[in-house]
Design a protein around this motif. Structure first.
Motif, mmCIF file in Angstrom:
data_model
loop_
_atom_site.group_PDB
_atom_site.id
_atom_site.type_symbol
_atom_site.label_atom_id
_atom_site.label_comp_id
_atom_site.label_asym_id
_atom_site.label_seq_id
_atom_site.Cartn_x
_atom_site.Cartn_y
_atom_site.Cartn_z
ATOM 1 N N ILE A 152 0.894 -1.316 0.020
ATOM 2 C CA ILE A 152 -0.072 -0.139 0.075
ATOM 3 C C ILE A 152 0.805 1.399 -0.069
ATOM 4 O O ILE A 152 0.677 2.207 -0.818
ATOM 5 C CB ILE A 152 -0.865 -0.229 1.191
ATOM 6 C CG1 ILE A 152 -1.991 -1.099 1.211
ATOM 7 C CG2 ILE A 152 -1.673 1.156 1.356
ATOM 8 C CD1 ILE A 152 -2.703 -1.161 2.545
ATOM 9 N N VAL A 153 1.915 1.383 0.840
ATOM 10 C CA VAL A 153 2.763 2.383 0.958
ATOM 11 C C VAL A 153 3.498 2.425 -0.317
ATOM 12 O O VAL A 153 3.771 3.710 -0.833
ATOM 13 C CB VAL A 153 3.614 2.217 2.150
ATOM 14 C CG1 VAL A 153 4.839 3.434 2.259
ATOM 15 C CG2 VAL A 153 2.946 2.333 3.503
ATOM 16 N N ASN A 154 3.956 1.393 -0.778
ATOM 17 C CA ASN A 154 4.967 1.520 -2.045
ATOM 18 C C ASN A 154 4.038 1.945 -3.529
ATOM 19 O O ASN A 154 4.660 2.534 -4.242
ATOM 20 C CB ASN A 154 5.492 0.164 -2.487
ATOM 21 C CG ASN A 154 6.542 -0.087 -1.370
ATOM 22 O OD1 ASN A 154 7.354 0.347 -0.552
ATOM 23 N ND2 ASN A 154 6.858 -1.657 -1.324
ATOM 24 N N ASP A 155 2.881 1.827 -3.307
ATOM 25 C CA ASP A 155 1.906 2.200 -4.380
ATOM 26 C C ASP A 155 1.652 3.645 -4.116
ATOM 27 O O ASP A 155 0.901 4.176 -5.186
ATOM 28 C CB ASP A 155 0.759 1.391 -4.398
ATOM 29 C CG ASP A 155 0.898 0.009 -5.002
ATOM 30 O OD1 ASP A 155 2.113 -0.114 -5.789
ATOM 31 O OD2 ASP A 155 0.164 -0.949 -4.592
ATOM 32 N N GLY A 156 2.199 4.330 -3.045
ATOM 33 C CA GLY A 156 2.024 5.778 -3.017
ATOM 34 C C GLY A 156 0.667 6.135 -2.022
ATOM 35 O O GLY A 156 0.418 7.246 -2.181
ATOM 36 N N TYR A 157 0.039 5.096 -1.444
ATOM 37 C CA TYR A 157 -1.009 5.397 -0.694
ATOM 38 C C TYR A 157 -0.481 5.535 0.862
ATOM 39 O O TYR A 157 0.662 4.989 1.175
ATOM 40 C CB TYR A 157 -2.251 4.342 -0.708
ATOM 41 C CG TYR A 157 -2.750 4.221 -2.232
ATOM 42 C CD1 TYR A 157 -3.708 4.988 -2.638
ATOM 43 C CD2 TYR A 157 -2.047 3.222 -2.901
ATOM 44 C CE1 TYR A 157 -4.176 5.089 -3.893
ATOM 45 C CE2 TYR A 157 -2.716 3.272 -4.351
ATOM 46 C CZ TYR A 157 -3.755 4.084 -4.848
ATOM 47 O OH TYR A 157 -4.119 4.110 -6.077
ATOM 48 N N THR A 158 -1.647 6.073 1.768
ATOM 49 C CA THR A 158 -1.184 6.074 3.150
ATOM 50 C C THR A 158 -1.919 4.721 3.807
ATOM 51 O O THR A 158 -3.062 4.750 3.607
ATOM 52 C CB THR A 158 -1.874 7.211 3.788
ATOM 53 O OG1 THR A 158 -1.239 8.364 3.424
ATOM 54 C CG2 THR A 158 -1.723 7.374 5.277
ATOM 55 N N PHE A 159 -1.115 3.901 4.556
ATOM 56 C CA PHE A 159 -1.735 2.887 5.224
ATOM 57 C C PHE A 159 -2.239 3.396 6.564
ATOM 58 O O PHE A 159 -1.411 4.155 7.340
ATOM 59 C CB PHE A 159 -0.404 1.951 5.492
ATOM 60 C CG PHE A 159 -0.690 0.753 6.313
ATOM 61 C CD1 PHE A 159 -2.031 0.012 6.344
ATOM 62 C CD2 PHE A 159 0.110 0.488 7.452
ATOM 63 C CE1 PHE A 159 -2.171 -1.098 7.065
ATOM 64 C CE2 PHE A 159 -0.203 -0.531 8.400
ATOM 65 C CZ PHE A 159 -1.353 -1.135 8.229
ATOM 66 N N VAL A 160 -3.383 2.771 6.845
ATOM 67 C CA VAL A 160 -3.965 3.372 8.062
ATOM 68 C C VAL A 160 -3.458 2.901 9.274
ATOM 69 O O VAL A 160 -3.673 3.696 10.411
ATOM 70 C CB VAL A 160 -5.503 2.949 8.048
ATOM 71 C CG1 VAL A 160 -6.245 3.627 6.924
ATOM 72 C CG2 VAL A 160 -5.694 1.406 7.992
ATOM 73 N N GLY A 161 -2.812 2.001 9.321
ATOM 74 C CA GLY A 161 -1.858 1.597 10.609
ATOM 75 C C GLY A 161 -2.406 0.352 10.955
ATOM 76 O O GLY A 161 -3.641 0.056 10.930
ATOM 77 N N MET A 162 -1.628 -0.720 11.805
ATOM 78 C CA MET A 162 -2.177 -1.898 12.416
ATOM 79 C C MET A 162 -1.159 -1.686 13.495
ATOM 80 O O MET A 162 -0.027 -1.557 13.675
ATOM 81 C CB MET A 162 -1.572 -2.856 11.464
ATOM 82 C CG MET A 162 -2.114 -4.200 11.978
ATOM 83 S SD MET A 162 -4.050 -4.465 12.121
ATOM 84 C CE MET A 162 -4.379 -4.671 10.326
ATOM 85 N N SER A 163 -1.887 -2.195 14.927
ATOM 86 C CA SER A 163 -1.160 -2.350 16.032
ATOM 87 C C SER A 163 -1.564 -3.455 16.934
ATOM 88 O O SER A 163 -2.516 -4.241 16.098
ATOM 89 C CB SER A 163 -1.816 -1.114 17.103
ATOM 90 O OG SER A 163 -1.124 -0.998 18.191
ATOM 91 N N CYS A 164 -1.083 -3.643 17.891
ATOM 92 C CA CYS A 164 -1.417 -4.861 18.842
ATOM 93 C C CYS A 164 -1.935 -4.347 20.211
ATOM 94 O O CYS A 164 -1.503 -3.597 20.745
ATOM 95 C CB CYS A 164 -0.107 -5.654 19.176
ATOM 96 S SG CYS A 164 0.088 -6.942 17.674
#
Length: 238
Positions: free
Chosen positions: A42-54
């Protein structure tokens, strides 16, 4: 039968952290779940990744701890447990680094981040625990080809990667790279022995344990069976 609602988890599901019967984790995000390598794409395609946490869930009291906030372009992989510490791999795509972070589980339970008792309706602990989070190491993402199958393994705690290129690599605490078979996947290290799981269908499906030398990567032995890590940290072989 007792059905107990655990407060503080908005979505997703939780799983046991291998090597302990006390701790569970759940991936959390503002959107649906994705793997680390999907977040990288997602990031490499130029978009913002919303984030993933634990999120951590403690058994048997049902306390919920939030060691990390969900942050854009940051992915926190599933944790591993070793010697009383909970380890996380945090990948920051903006800064292009990965961090190995750990929390002492006893210290986490000992600190009174929030008053808690069985009569509280809200048993979550939306806490700030920066004072007991420790960064063991920080490594540039340029050290790996990509984040496919980038994860933590034991023991000691290692940052490893096993892509589809025909090799397995250790990124931390020291760099190693072994040629492996296509059907091999790394399980754990025990001293100088590296344990891999393998399988074959010739003609029927069978599981195998492949033990390789830590220094050379050469195969020491191959035997039928599987190994499982139990809640007390022991490895049980069948």
């Amino acid at each position: 039968m007792v059905i107990r609602e655990i407060k503080g988890l908005e979505n997703g599901y939780f799983e046991n952290i291998e090597g302990t019967s006390e701790w569970y984790y759940s991936h959390v995000s503002s959107k649906s779940f994705c793997d680390l390598y999907e977040a990288e794409e997602i990031v490499n395609d130029g978009y913002t990744f919303v984030g993933m946490s634990c999120v951590l869930i403690h058994y048997p009291d049902g306390k919920v701890f939030r060691p990390f906030e969900v942050r854009e372009n940051i992915y926190v992989e599933k944790p591993v447990f070793l010697d009383g510490k909970i380890y996380f791999l945090e990948v920051d795509f903006d800064k292009k680094i990965m961090r190995l972070i750990y929390i002492d589980s006893e210290e986490l339970l000992r600190e009174n981040f929030k008053d808690y008792n069985e009569n509280d309706e809200d048993k979550s602990c939306n806490i700030s625990i920066e004072d007991i989070k420790h960064v063991e190491t920080e490594i540039s993402l340029s050290e790996v080809e990509d984040c496919y199958n980038l994860m933590l393994k034991i023991a000691p705690v290692m940052i490893t990667r096993c892509g589809n290129e025909g090799y397995f690599e250790i990124i931390y605490p020291e760099k190693k790279k072994y040629n492996i078979e296509a059907r091999e996947g790394f399980d754990f290290r025990n001293g100088d022995d590296m344990y891999f799981a393998s399988w074959d269908e010739n003609p029927e499906y069978e599981d195998f344990i492949v033990v390789r030398d830590y220094e050379s990567g050469e195969i020491k032995r191959v035997e039928k069976g599987s190994i499982f890590r139990m809640p007390n940290g022991e490895m049980w072989k069948i």
